[in-house]
Design an enzyme around this catalytic site. Sequence first.
Site, PDB file in Angstrom:
ATOM      1  N   GLY A 130      51.977  37.365 -73.204  1.00  0.00           N
ATOM      2  CA  GLY A 130      52.536  37.497 -74.542  1.00  0.00           C
ATOM      3  C   GLY A 130      53.814  38.307 -74.448  1.00  0.00           C
ATOM      4  CD  GLN A 175      56.902  43.252 -74.856  1.00  0.00           C
ATOM      5  OE1 GLN A 175      56.335  42.279 -75.306  1.00  0.00           O
ATOM      6  NE2 GLN A 175      56.482  43.880 -73.768  1.00  0.00           N
ATOM      7  CB  CYS A 224      52.352  46.782 -72.208  1.00  0.00           C
ATOM      8  SG  CYS A 224      53.783  46.398 -73.221  1.00  0.00           S
ATOM      9  CG  LEU A 225      55.085  41.723 -69.650  1.00  0.00           C
ATOM     10  CD1 LEU A 225      55.820  40.490 -70.157  1.00  0.00           C
ATOM     11  CD2 LEU A 225      54.769  41.599 -68.171  1.00  0.00           C
ATOM     12  CG  HIS A 237      49.604  44.093 -76.586  1.00  0.00           C
ATOM     13  ND1 HIS A 237      49.189  45.020 -75.654  1.00  0.00           N
ATOM     14  CD2 HIS A 237      50.915  43.881 -76.320  1.00  0.00           C
ATOM     15  CE1 HIS A 237      50.214  45.361 -74.877  1.00  0.00           C
ATOM     16  NE2 HIS A 237      51.269  44.676 -75.256  1.00  0.00           N
ATOM     17  CD  GLU A 238      52.494  40.433 -77.230  1.00  0.00           C
ATOM     18  OE1 GLU A 238      53.613  40.961 -77.411  1.00  0.00           O
ATOM     19  OE2 GLU A 238      51.905  40.509 -76.131  1.00  0.00           O
ATOM     20  CG  HIS A 245      55.013  44.975 -78.360  1.00  0.00           C
ATOM     21  ND1 HIS A 245      55.559  46.043 -77.701  1.00  0.00           N
ATOM     22  CD2 HIS A 245      54.222  44.355 -77.453  1.00  0.00           C
ATOM     23  CE1 HIS A 245      55.108  46.070 -76.450  1.00  0.00           C
ATOM     24  NE2 HIS A 245      54.292  45.061 -76.271  1.00  0.00           N
TER      25      HIS A 245
HETATM   26 ZN   LIG Z   1      53.219  44.676 -74.596  1.00  0.00          ZN
END
Ligand SMILES: [Zn+2]
Length: 173
Positions: free
Chosen positions: A47, A52, A98-99, A140-141, A144
């Site tokens: 995701g 991000q 998380c990226l 989660h997204e 963000h």
């Molecule tokens: Zn993330």
Amino acid sequence: MGEVRPIVHVGDPVLHTPCEPVTRFDDELRELVDDMFASMYAANGVGLAANQIGVPLRVFVYDCPDENGANHKGVVVNPTLELPGLGQRRLDAGEEGCLSVPGQFAPLPRPDRATVHGFDAEGRPVTVEGTSMLARCLPHETDHLDGYLYSERLPAKRRKQVLAAYEAAKAAG
Ligand SMILES: [Zn+2]
């Protein structure tokens, strides 16, 4: 085909500020979505939220398995999250990463189902229902886009450990 853009890491203000709603469903938005998919796949993510890659708009993409291993892929613009009521809520105690906090994972209980309502890149209403990893991905997204990282939902001690390990890994190159 989208262009791979660099992923922004924890500490950058764009990750810690609520994103703006999308008001125009135009070619610029569709280009952003293509770039988000390309960037997510290049980083081996399931995701990715627009902030991000440094774009402060309420858009996320996902390509994520459910409890049966079937992959669900899509984009949600201007998402609103719906979780089961407290009485019906069952928590899944799995690990999350998380990226934008690369290399780090921590257990974070989340409801085992989640629903998101929003729009696709053409402005048509969409509803996405998730179980398993997708039930973790959807909140989660959405977090963000509200300016929160999963690490901010961890107990303080665990949050410090995750961020210290991230800083140490970054310093080690
Ligand atoms: Zn993330």
